[in-house]
Write an enzyme that holds these catalytic residues in place. Structure first.
Site, PDB file in Angstrom:
ATOM      1  CG  HIS A  28      10.047   7.552  25.600  1.00  0.00           C
ATOM      2  ND1 HIS A  28      10.306   8.306  27.470  1.00  0.00           N
ATOM      3  CD2 HIS A  28       8.830   8.501  25.718  1.00  0.00           C
ATOM      4  CE1 HIS A  28       9.575   9.635  27.613  1.00  0.00           C
ATOM      5  NE2 HIS A  28       8.299   9.403  26.659  1.00  0.00           N
ATOM      6  CE1 TYR A  32       2.422  15.638  29.202  1.00  0.00           C
ATOM      7  CE2 TYR A  32       1.975  15.139  26.633  1.00  0.00           C
ATOM      8  CZ  TYR A  32       2.729  15.609  27.674  1.00  0.00           C
ATOM      9  OH  TYR A  32       3.457  16.559  27.200  1.00  0.00           O
TER      10      TYR A  32
HETATM   11  N1  UDP Z   1       5.730   1.606  21.834  1.00  0.00           N
HETATM   12  C1  UDP Z   1       5.783   0.353  21.551  1.00  0.00           C
HETATM   13  N2  UDP Z   1       6.929  -0.365  22.947  1.00  0.00           N
HETATM   14  C2  UDP Z   1       7.349  -0.195  23.789  1.00  0.00           C
HETATM   15  C3  UDP Z   1       7.299   1.503  23.626  1.00  0.00           C
HETATM   16  C4  UDP Z   1       6.894   2.486  22.741  1.00  0.00           C
HETATM   17  O1  UDP Z   1       5.080  -0.587  20.884  1.00  0.00           O
HETATM   18  O2  UDP Z   1       7.976  -0.843  24.627  1.00  0.00           O
HETATM   19  C5  UDP Z   1       4.590   2.315  20.681  1.00  0.00           C
HETATM   20  C6  UDP Z   1       4.052   3.268  21.642  1.00  0.00           C
HETATM   21  O3  UDP Z   1       2.729   2.451  21.311  1.00  0.00           O
HETATM   22  C7  UDP Z   1       4.304   4.140  20.280  1.00  0.00           C
HETATM   23  C8  UDP Z   1       5.952   4.411  19.797  1.00  0.00           C
HETATM   24  O4  UDP Z   1       6.218   3.390  20.531  1.00  0.00           O
HETATM   25  O5  UDP Z   1       3.052   3.865  19.919  1.00  0.00           O
HETATM   26  C9  UDP Z   1       6.145   6.023  20.726  1.00  0.00           C
HETATM   27  O6  UDP Z   1       5.743   5.949  21.713  1.00  0.00           O
HETATM   28  P1  UDP Z   1       6.702   6.619  23.147  1.00  0.00           P
HETATM   29  O7  UDP Z   1       6.072   5.659  24.372  1.00  0.00           O
HETATM   30  O8  UDP Z   1       8.498   6.505  22.489  1.00  0.00           O
HETATM   31  O9  UDP Z   1       6.393   7.977  22.630  1.00  0.00           O
HETATM   32  P2  UDP Z   1       5.161   8.939  22.239  1.00  0.00           P
HETATM   33  O10 UDP Z   1       4.568   7.835  21.165  1.00  0.00           O
HETATM   34  O11 UDP Z   1       3.861   7.510  23.973  1.00  0.00           O
HETATM   35  O12 UDP Z   1       5.283  10.062  23.026  1.00  0.00           O
END
Ligand code: UDP
Length: 325
Positions: free
Chosen positions: A187, A141
């Site tokens: 998210h 990505y």
């Molecule tokens: N996260 C988590 N559990 C979930 C979804 C996300 O622990 O069910 C964590 C993920 O590993 C990251 C943070 O939350 O550290 C933000 O993730 P998100 O997918 O919202 O955004 P990203 O940082 O991937 O763009």
């Protein structure tokens, strides 16, 4: 100004379209609805259902509506998914972006704003990340966005086009009418709020053994309305020059802190369980946004995590099924 917004049925695109219209701009939304929602498109926008993989569809939209600027939000944007399906990113995101840039050149659109990402920096350690940080994409990505950043820079050197590259950290929050609704939802904040609302049983924390104070990953959450405001400022800035900016609040919050804030904001129980690390997740991503604050006077209006989570919760309560309600 007349602005064509790709991905204007998606989360950040639809809210930016809403803000553009409120500021008196004309908006043409171009979206294939592969991830977006027709109901998210503001009524006052011109609606074009089209696919960026078809150059003729973009050209038709350009000829019919003659935009003066393009904001390119449409993309596949999940780090973890890109590790499972690299070609959907390395090929589709790149080819679709190039189709759009070429159509802009061919139809005389001189202003282009690209949604880019913090995933250009791999696992950068504890430093806050400014625009001079070394590029090392953390996933297919991130690589796809970096390729488009480079392509835009070349095109601006060879053609009459100026660009703004806006690298978002973690977009979150909602306007009164529009919010975050992905299918499937992956998210953190919308998932936590679904647990608070009783639509899911439990929140899984993806790893609590990172090298961070509470062991969970740290991200820089930025309100989607503050992101939209940055797009409007960038539209003015590219009258004269190209620019690249990082957009975040400069303060990171851990997954645990987000869940705890959601408990405070909602007053609900949010059970959590510890799961495996998610592939591709860097431990800490925090922006240094001094450059856009200094050069364009950007100032986040909703900088507190509690404000961000509250706005998302209000939207969730108003639209419990999101756009499917
Ligand atoms: N996260 C988590 N559990 C979930 C979804 C996300 O622990 O069910 C964590 C993920 O590993 C990251 C943070 O939350 O550290 C933000 O993730 P998100 O997918 O919202 O955004 P990203 O940082 O991937 O763009």
């Amino acid at each position: 100004m007349k602005v064509l917004v790709t991905g204007g049925a998606g989360y950040i695109g639809s809210i930016t379209a809403e803000v553009l219209l409120a500021e008196g701009h004309e908006v043409i939304v171009f979206d294939n609805l592969s991830q977006g929602h027709r109901a998210a498109v503001p009524d006052d926008a011109v609606w074009v259902q089209g696919d960026l993989s078809e150059p003729s569809a973009i050209r038709r939209a350009m000829m019919a509506h003659r935009p003066e600027a393009v904001m390119h939000f449409a993309a596949k944007s999940l780090v973890g998914d890109s590790i499972v399906r690299p070609f959907a990113y390395l090929r589709d995101n790149v080819v679709e972006g190039l189709n759009l840039i070429e159509a802009c050149v061919d139809s005389g659109v001189q202003r282009f704003i690209l949604s880019s990402t913090a995933n250009l920096f791999g696992a950068p350690g504890n430093a806050v990340i400014d625009e001079k940080a070394p590029i090392a994409p953390g996933s297919p990505y991130g690589e796809s966005k970096w390729t488009l950043e480079r392509a835009l820079d070349w095109v601006s050197q060879t053609h009459d086009m100026r660009y703004a590259i806006l690298r978002y950290f973690n977009a979150a929050g909602a306007s009164a009418q529009r919010g975050e609704h992905h299918v499937p939802e992956t998210h953190l904040i919308p998932l936590v709020l679904q647990v608070a609302a009783g639509q899911r049983d439990c929140m899984t924390v993806f790893g609590d053994d990172y090298d961070t104070p509470d062991g969970t990953c740290i991200r820089d959450y930025i309100h989607v309305l503050d992101l939209a405001a940055a797009h409007l400022l960038a539209l003015g800035a590219i009258e004269t020059d190209n620019c690249t900016y990082h957009l975040g609040n400069g303060g990171g919050f851990s997954v645990r802190q987000v869940i705890e804030t959601a408990r405070t904001v909602t007053g609900r129980r949010i059970p959590e369980a510890i799961g495996q690390r998610r592939p591709g997740d860097p431990p800490r991503l925090v922006a240094n946004s001094d450059k856009i604050r200094r050069e364009l006077g950007w100032q986040p209006q909703f900088g507190e995590l509690e404000q961000i989570v509250s706005s998302a919760w209000q939207w969730h309560q108003a639209f419990p099924k999101g756009y499917e309600g």
